[in-house]
Design a protein around this motif. Structure first.
Motif, mmCIF file in Angstrom:
data_model
loop_
_atom_site.group_PDB
_atom_site.id
_atom_site.type_symbol
_atom_site.label_atom_id
_atom_site.label_comp_id
_atom_site.label_asym_id
_atom_site.label_seq_id
_atom_site.Cartn_x
_atom_site.Cartn_y
_atom_site.Cartn_z
ATOM 1 N N ALA A 1 6.363 35.256 57.690
ATOM 2 C CA ALA A 1 7.642 35.847 57.287
ATOM 3 C C ALA A 1 8.394 34.849 56.436
ATOM 4 O O ALA A 1 8.408 33.648 56.721
ATOM 5 C CB ALA A 1 8.476 36.234 58.515
ATOM 6 N N ASP A 2 8.943 35.361 55.300
ATOM 7 C CA ASP A 2 9.753 34.501 54.446
ATOM 8 C C ASP A 2 11.198 34.423 54.934
ATOM 9 O O ASP A 2 11.941 33.515 54.556
ATOM 10 C CB ASP A 2 9.730 35.037 53.007
ATOM 11 C CG ASP A 2 8.325 34.992 52.431
ATOM 12 O OD1 ASP A 2 7.712 33.904 52.504
ATOM 13 O OD2 ASP A 2 7.849 36.036 51.950
ATOM 14 N N ARG A 3 11.595 35.396 55.755
ATOM 15 C CA ARG A 3 12.944 35.374 56.332
ATOM 16 C C ARG A 3 12.858 35.949 57.744
ATOM 17 O O ARG A 3 12.244 36.995 57.967
ATOM 18 C CB ARG A 3 13.927 36.186 55.485
ATOM 19 C CG ARG A 3 15.281 36.346 56.158
ATOM 20 C CD ARG A 3 16.271 37.078 55.275
ATOM 21 N NE ARG A 3 16.780 36.199 54.216
ATOM 22 C CZ ARG A 3 17.877 36.462 53.517
ATOM 23 N NH1 ARG A 3 18.551 37.572 53.751
ATOM 24 N NH2 ARG A 3 18.279 35.642 52.586
ATOM 25 N N ILE A 4 13.502 35.229 58.668
ATOM 26 C CA ILE A 4 13.547 35.682 60.062
ATOM 27 C C ILE A 4 15.012 35.682 60.498
ATOM 28 O O ILE A 4 15.743 34.718 60.249
ATOM 29 C CB ILE A 4 12.730 34.750 60.985
ATOM 30 C CG1 ILE A 4 11.290 34.615 60.502
ATOM 31 C CG2 ILE A 4 12.774 35.244 62.427
ATOM 32 C CD1 ILE A 4 10.513 33.531 61.232
ATOM 33 N N GLY A 5 15.427 36.741 61.122
ATOM 34 C CA GLY A 5 16.811 36.826 61.597
ATOM 35 C C GLY A 5 16.890 37.449 62.982
ATOM 36 O O GLY A 5 16.141 38.371 63.296
ATOM 37 N N ILE B 1 15.383 30.995 56.497
ATOM 38 C CA ILE B 1 14.987 31.399 55.151
ATOM 39 C C ILE B 1 14.011 30.351 54.622
ATOM 40 O O ILE B 1 14.395 29.194 54.418
ATOM 41 C CB ILE B 1 16.197 31.524 54.220
ATOM 42 C CG1 ILE B 1 17.208 32.526 54.791
ATOM 43 C CG2 ILE B 1 15.778 31.925 52.818
ATOM 44 C CD1 ILE B 1 18.484 32.627 53.987
ATOM 45 N N GLY B 2 12.757 30.772 54.448
ATOM 46 C CA GLY B 2 11.741 29.812 54.034
ATOM 47 C C GLY B 2 11.532 28.783 55.127
ATOM 48 O O GLY B 2 11.222 29.109 56.262
ATOM 49 N N SER B 3 11.749 27.526 54.800
ATOM 50 C CA SER B 3 11.578 26.451 55.787
ATOM 51 C C SER B 3 12.905 25.965 56.348
ATOM 52 O O SER B 3 12.952 25.022 57.125
ATOM 53 C CB SER B 3 10.847 25.266 55.137
ATOM 54 O OG SER B 3 11.610 24.755 54.049
ATOM 55 N N MET C 1 13.517 39.880 48.717
ATOM 56 C CA MET C 1 12.633 40.421 49.746
ATOM 57 C C MET C 1 12.139 41.807 49.326
ATOM 58 O O MET C 1 12.898 42.604 48.786
ATOM 59 C CB MET C 1 13.360 40.518 51.100
ATOM 60 C CG MET C 1 13.853 39.176 51.647
ATOM 61 S SD MET C 1 12.531 38.005 52.017
ATOM 62 C CE MET C 1 12.724 36.833 50.683
ATOM 63 N N ARG C 2 10.865 42.101 49.601
ATOM 64 C CA ARG C 2 10.295 43.401 49.228
ATOM 65 C C ARG C 2 10.044 44.263 50.457
ATOM 66 O O ARG C 2 10.241 45.485 50.409
ATOM 67 C CB ARG C 2 8.983 43.183 48.458
ATOM 68 C CG ARG C 2 9.166 42.479 47.116
ATOM 69 C CD ARG C 2 9.842 43.383 46.099
ATOM 70 N NE ARG C 2 9.095 44.574 45.848
ATOM 71 C CZ ARG C 2 8.070 44.686 44.968
ATOM 72 N NH1 ARG C 2 7.689 43.614 44.283
ATOM 73 N NH2 ARG C 2 7.453 45.833 44.785
ATOM 74 N N SER C 3 9.619 43.638 51.575
ATOM 75 C CA SER C 3 9.355 44.427 52.780
ATOM 76 C C SER C 3 10.078 43.798 53.967
ATOM 77 O O SER C 3 10.301 42.573 54.012
ATOM 78 C CB SER C 3 7.851 44.487 53.077
ATOM 79 O OG SER C 3 7.364 43.193 53.400
ATOM 80 N N ALA D 1 11.144 39.630 57.213
ATOM 81 C CA ALA D 1 11.087 40.075 55.823
ATOM 82 C C ALA D 1 10.148 39.168 55.024
ATOM 83 O O ALA D 1 9.996 37.979 55.345
ATOM 84 C CB ALA D 1 12.491 40.066 55.212
ATOM 85 N N GLN D 2 9.527 39.804 53.997
ATOM 86 C CA GLN D 2 8.620 39.044 53.129
ATOM 87 C C GLN D 2 8.891 39.383 51.673
ATOM 88 O O GLN D 2 9.417 40.457 51.346
ATOM 89 C CB GLN D 2 7.159 39.372 53.465
ATOM 90 C CG GLN D 2 6.680 38.713 54.745
ATOM 91 C CD GLN D 2 5.197 38.929 54.953
ATOM 92 O OE1 GLN D 2 4.803 39.845 55.657
ATOM 93 N NE2 GLN D 2 4.370 38.089 54.318
ATOM 94 N N GLU D 3 8.520 38.423 50.836
ATOM 95 C CA GLU D 3 8.712 38.618 49.398
ATOM 96 C C GLU D 3 7.666 39.548 48.804
ATOM 97 O O GLU D 3 7.823 40.009 47.676
ATOM 98 C CB GLU D 3 8.657 37.262 48.687
ATOM 99 C CG GLU D 3 9.792 36.328 49.084
ATOM 100 C CD GLU D 3 9.663 34.972 48.424
ATOM 101 O OE1 GLU D 3 8.617 34.748 47.774
ATOM 102 O OE2 GLU D 3 10.593 34.147 48.557
ATOM 103 N N THR D 4 6.606 39.793 49.568
ATOM 104 C CA THR D 4 5.549 40.693 49.073
ATOM 105 C C THR D 4 5.644 42.017 49.815
ATOM 106 O O THR D 4 5.947 42.039 51.016
ATOM 107 C CB THR D 4 4.157 40.082 49.319
ATOM 108 O OG1 THR D 4 4.000 39.796 50.704
ATOM 109 C CG2 THR D 4 3.985 38.799 48.513
ATOM 110 N N PRO D 5 5.355 43.135 49.113
ATOM 111 C CA PRO D 5 5.410 44.440 49.772
ATOM 112 C C PRO D 5 4.156 44.671 50.598
ATOM 113 O O PRO D 5 3.162 43.948 50.481
ATOM 114 C CB PRO D 5 5.502 45.410 48.599
ATOM 115 C CG PRO D 5 4.798 44.714 47.478
ATOM 116 C CD PRO D 5 5.083 43.248 47.652
ATOM 117 N N GLY D 6 4.253 45.684 51.493
ATOM 118 C CA GLY D 6 3.082 46.073 52.252
ATOM 119 C C GLY D 6 3.353 46.147 53.740
ATOM 120 O O GLY D 6 4.375 45.671 54.232
#
Length: 415
Positions: free
Chosen positions: A24-28, A46-48, A100-102, A121-126
């Protein structure tokens, strides 16, 4: 996690586990406050870069609360850019604005009650894999249990603190009540001792002179003894009447007396008129200076009459020659009606002033003077004035007289 002290610490600790197990590129992690209609971010990564809470809250109406969340099901969007305008929300715009895409939302429920959510959330869809969804759901449940336990612990701590505070307050109240009871018991014992002491002298004198009267046949002696007996009976009667006044006053203090508008000038005139013959017989002059149209005071007429009578009687007893002045007035600055009783008598010694209103206290008398009294009059005056939420002060110069000033609240000035 269960030992964490706050939801913020729980969420921050879980971010590391989620980041290790799920891509995950973002965790909340957020909590829902339906009372204030706010979404409260507990932790964000967000990221690291991890951003532990507390963070700025989000209005609840901006949050995409799908029906699936209430039912305990996760919600997933493959591609935020593919949502229609109707499907979008400020929350999804916020995620999408950061590239974010997904994203996926997992509900946190406790016994069917929605308390928060986990965002991925991730920067790539799917879509996400079944394994990731299973891990995310298990971690979300762990967070919910831990946060609920932390909330329960916090409630217990607050409840315990409130109980301890109430116990401390009650203990303090009981200690204060016990102190008051001890003081009342001391005052009762002192009162009984004082009464016993004061009664002993006239009773002893009565017994002695009755015995002498029975043993003598000389007319002159019998007349002399009869005079002493009359004096002691009068003294005893005054003492008993004073004790009854104190008892009635104590009773009225407990039960509260019925207050009403009182014309202080009328009370002063009545007491002065009743005592004028005695004052003139004593060779004294009585001057009365009453303020016209004096405002009414809020009080009990009989008790205020006793204040005037006791002060006037005290002035007569301690004034061998000269005059007594009764004056009333209105202190506009303080909003009080006042009464002053002045005399040109023997005055009061400085060491007597602090004890002047104590029950049974009688100050020093000049040699050769045998002034009648029980030591209760001024004490009764002070207690009545206090009951009326008034004040009494005395000014005196030995050998030049005394002035007692009583101030009383107006009819409309009493709470």
């Amino acid at each position: 996690i269960l030992s964490a002290q706050s939801p913020y610490e729980i969420a921050t600790g879980m971010l590391q586990q989620i980041d290790r197990l799920i891509a995950a590129d973002r965790i909340g992690v957020v909590m829902f406050d339906f009372g204030s209609e706010e979404v409260i971010p507990l932790a964000l990564k967000i990221g690291s870069i991890a951003q532990p809470g507390p963070l700025a809250s989000i209005p609840l109406y901006e949050y995409p609360l799908q029906d699936s969340l209430w039912e305990g099901q996760f919600s997933h969007v493959d591609d935020l850019t593919m949502l229609s305008e109707l499907e979008r929300s400020p929350m999804t715009d916020r995620w999408g604005a950061d590239g974010m895409r997904s994203y996926t939302i997992f509900p946190m429920l406790i016994q069917g009650r929605l308390i928060g959510a986990l965002h991925l959330a991730q920067e790539t869809p799917g879509p996400r894999s079944v394994e990731e969804l299973s891990i995310a759901r298990e971690l979300t449940d762990q967070i919910a249990v831990a946060i609920n336990q932390a909330d329960l612990n916090a409630r217990i701590q607050r409840h315990t603190a409130e109980l301890e505070q109430r116990v401390a307050e009650r203990t303090r109240e009981l200690a204060e009540a016990n102190t008051r009871l001890q003081e009342l018991d001391r005052l009762k014992s002192k009162f009984v001792a004082d009464v016993s002491h004061e009664l002993r002298t006239p009773i002893t004198n009565l017994s002695m002179y009755l015995h002498l009267l029975e043993r003598t046949t000389a007319p002159r002696k019998r007349s002399q003894y009869a005079e002493v007996l009359n004096t002691q009976v009068t003294r005893l009667a005054r003492l008993v009447e004073g004790i009854l006044d104190v008892s009635r006053l104590d009773l009225s203090t407990r039960n509260r007396v019925a207050f009403s508008p009182v014309r202080l000038n009328l009370v002063v005139e009545q007491i002065a008129s009743a005592n004028r013959p005695r004052i003139e017989t004593a060779g004294l002059t009585l001057d009365i200076d009453l303020m016209p149209e004096l405002p009414d005071v809020w009080g009990e007429p009989n008790q205020l009459a006793q204040v005037v009578a006791n002060l006037l009687n005290n002035a007569v007893n301690y004034t061998p020659a000269g005059q007594i002045i009764l004056r009333t007035g209105y202190d506009e600055r303080r909003g009080n009606v006042y009464l002053t009783v002045s005399d040109t008598g023997i005055g009061i010694e400085a060491e007597d002033l602090p004890h002047l209103f104590d029950r049974f206290y009688r100050g020093h008398q000049p040699e050769g003077l045998d002034i009648p009294g029980t030591g209760l009059g001024l004490g009764i005056v002070k207690e009545i004035v206090d009951l009326h939420q008034g004040t009494i002060v005395v000014e005196s110069t030995p050998g030049s007289g005394s002035t007692f000033t009583v101030s009383l609240p107006l009819l409309g000035g009493r709470s």
